[in-house]
Design an enzyme around this catalytic site. Structure first.
Site, short mmCIF file in Angstrom:
data_model
loop_
_atom_site.label_atom_id
_atom_site.label_comp_id
_atom_site.label_asym_id
_atom_site.label_seq_id
_atom_site.Cartn_x
_atom_site.Cartn_y
_atom_site.Cartn_z
N LYS A 269 0.83 -1.20 0.00
CA LYS A 269 0.00 0.00 0.00
C LYS A 269 0.87 1.25 0.00
CE LYS A 269 -3.91 -1.86 2.68
NZ LYS A 269 -4.94 -1.65 1.67
N ARG B 233 -10.36 -11.58 2.03
CA ARG B 233 -11.23 -12.62 1.48
C ARG B 233 -10.56 -14.00 1.55
NH1 ARG B 233 -11.47 -9.33 -4.04
NH2 ARG B 233 -11.12 -7.70 -2.49
N1 BES Z 1 -8.17 -3.75 4.41
C1 BES Z 1 -8.30 -3.33 3.07
C2 BES Z 1 -9.59 -2.56 2.82
C3 BES Z 1 -9.71 -1.21 3.47
C4 BES Z 1 -9.21 -0.09 2.83
C5 BES Z 1 -10.36 -1.07 4.66
C6 BES Z 1 -9.33 1.14 3.43
C7 BES Z 1 -10.51 0.17 5.25
C8 BES Z 1 -9.98 1.28 4.63
C9 BES Z 1 -8.30 -4.54 2.15
O1 BES Z 1 -7.52 -5.61 2.56
C10 BES Z 1 -7.77 -4.10 0.84
O2 BES Z 1 -6.62 -3.76 0.77
N2 BES Z 1 -8.61 -4.11 -0.19
C11 BES Z 1 -8.25 -3.70 -1.47
C12 BES Z 1 -8.75 -4.71 -2.45
C13 BES Z 1 -8.18 -4.56 -3.84
C14 BES Z 1 -6.71 -4.88 -3.83
C15 BES Z 1 -8.92 -5.46 -4.76
C16 BES Z 1 -8.87 -2.33 -1.72
O3 BES Z 1 -9.98 -2.07 -1.25
O4 BES Z 1 -8.22 -1.51 -2.36
MN MN Z 2 -5.51 -5.44 1.94
#
Ligand code: BES
Ligand code: MN
Ligand code: ZN
Length: 511
Positions: free
Chosen positions: A288, A362
């Protein structure tokens, strides 16, 4: 290897609040909180306690244009004729319009009006027509407890005027003290569950990693919850490779915790709650950006909710069989971390191509949900996960996204949401979205390839691990679990969202 900050008892209220109930007598000191309606009418006991001050209140109200509208307040400092150092008048609007959840809010509002230094306060739980009903007064008390929460265990320095008193005594004056105390008992269980969930979400990831999380869940044993912890070896044996793949880049070992509360009939199928417990989500190799990455200490809010809920159910001795399962991992980039392109075999036997290691939640849920269904054959399953940024784009911070294969369960959750104020909005599932996660090399891939409908493709992924005969709902709480909407009953970063919602779901339909 890991320097630890001391962990405190997760069941203690962080700021010592002593809340009690008593009769309607004018307070001899501290802050005095009273309610009036639109039209500035007070109840009889309040009028008696205010005595000659009623006149000053009327004059102050005129000059401040305070009319008793819902959620409006009027403060009087050192009102002559009262022993209290401050009088706070809170408007409730039209009494006939008040709903049950308004009393929770009023308790929060009243508590929020207490200056920092307040050591003693007295809140008169009275409306113009007389004392609030016992459940209403107890809701008010619960609102007070939820609002009083603060996560301040790591603050070692405080400005003089920000220092709270060692103990805050709040007395709620009520009509039938015994009846209110009785109505308060289950509510204490529930707010303790919320507080526990908030504490877990607020803790930093250097303190709260999978093993420590599991240890804290172990405290539920005191409430006669059976707590089992699966370590890496046990998970390997079960074939939980989707979950283990996420955790393999971390020096912190993964854990699954199984919590069982048997308050119902022996042998009756339990209800099941499953939580995403990513103690920190860096994104892994699909790392990230740095901005706001610190928020990812809250990526275990689903698991925190499940632990808080199990606390609530056990502490109020709910007449239900319930199981809570949480998948605890840390998603880190490392020489041993999972790579994009890797293929893992989940416990269900289905294979998954990892496209993006940041779509890890997931993968964790896939194995835990599968395991929960196989082992417990539950009446229904609800999973909670801070799963996608996409659900925040879709719904903001007001509603959690709900996906379900069962209309009845979805309707019950919607209703419980409206009752508690923890709102859910149903989102679609459909084969057209499911197609988007087919993979060239494996049975499925862990992202849809496009960002469009990202919360839906995530839900479709989880659905592939759910037996359609079991009613199931998935709650995407990325927008509600942390960095949450500030309300009259929540000023905490970690909201403890979902504990009150799911407790209500159980209380309304499964006890
Ligand atoms: N934990 C994150 C989702 C999230 C993002 C929760 C911001 C709260 C605030 C999750 O694991 C994630 O990184 N999801 C990605 C999925 C994508 C890579 C398909 C996302 O939402 O960008
Ligand atoms: Mn994630
Ligand atoms: Zn995540």
């Amino acid at each position: 290897r890991h320097a630890l900050l001391p962990a405190k008892d997760p069941f203690s209220m962080p700021n010592a609040l002593k809340l009690g109930f008593g009769p309607f007598t004018a307070p001899g000191r501290g802050v005095f909180v009273v309610f009036c309606d639109e039209g500035l009418k007070f109840g009889p006991a309040t009028r008696r306690a205010l005595g000659g001050v009623t006149d000053i209140v009327a004059r102050a109200a005129r000059s401040e244009r305070f009319t008793g509208k819902k959620s409006s307040t009027l403060d009087l400092v050192m009102p002559a004729g009262l022993k209290a150092t401050r009088l706070v008048v809170i408007g409730v609007g039209k009494v006939a319009d008040l709903t049950p959840k308004d009393f929770l809010r009023l308790g929060g509002l009243a508590t929020g009006r207490l200056p920092n230094a307040t050591a003693d306060a007295s809140i008169f739980a009275e409306l113009p027509g007389g004392a609030m009903r016992p459940e209403q007064a107890a809701d008010l008390a619960q609102g007070t407890r939820l609002r009083a929460y603060a996560f301040d265990r790591y603050k070692t320095k405080r400005k003089e005027d920000e220092k709270p008193p060692a103990v805050r005594n709040i007395t709620i004056a009520v009509g039938d003290v015994a009846a209110v105390r009785k109505a308060d008992i289950p509510r204490v269980a529930i707010s303790d569950g919320v507080v526990l969930a908030r504490d877990l979400v607020n803790e930093p990831a250097n303190v709260l990693y999978p093993e420590e999380f599991a240890r804290r869940a172990g405290a539920l044993k005191k409430l006669r919850v059976a707590v089992e912890v699966l370590d890496v070896k046990a998970m390997k044996k079960l074939g939980m490779n989707a979950l283990l793949g996420v955790g393999q880049g971390s020096t912190r070992e993964s854990r699954v915790v199984v919590m069982r509360w048997n308050g119902g009939r022996a042998g009756e199928a339990p209800v099941a709650f499953i939580g995403k417990g990513v103690c920190f989500d860096t994104g892994g190799i699909s790392i990230k950006p740095a901005s706001s990455m610190e928020d990812m200490k809250g990526d275990m809010a689903g698991a925190a909710c499940v632990v808080g809920l199990m606390h609530a159910l056990a502490a109020r001795k709910a007449r239900v069989n319930a199981v809570g399962l949480i998948g605890l991992v840390e998603n880190m980039p490392d020489g041993n971390a999972q790579r994009p392109g890797d293929i893992v075999k989940s416990m269900s036997g289905q294979t998954i191509e990892i496209i993006n290691t940041d779509a890890e939640g997931r993968l964790v849920l896939a194995d835990v949900i599968w395991y929960a269904a196989q082992r417990f054959k539950p009446k229904f399953m609800v999973d909670l996960a801070t799963l996608t940024g996409a659900i925040i784009v879709a719904l903001g911070q007001e509603y959690a996204g709900m996906f379900s294969n069962n209309d009845q369960l979805a309707e019950r959750l919607t209703k419980a949401g409206n009752e508690t104020g923890e709102l859910v909005w149903r989102m679609p599932l459909a084969p057209e979205y499911d197609k988007m996660i087919d993979s060239k090399f494996a049975d499925m891939k862990n992202t849809g390839g496009s960002r469009w409908g990202g919360a839906i493709t995530a839900a479709q992924f989880i659905k592939r691990f759910v037996d359609d005969k079991i009613p199931w709902a998935h709650l995407d709480i990325a927008g509600t679990g942390f960095d949450s909407r500030q309300t009259d009953v929540n000023k905490s970063w970690g909201s403890g969202w979902g504990v009150r919602l799911l407790d209500r779901l159980v209380a309304d339909h499964y006890e």
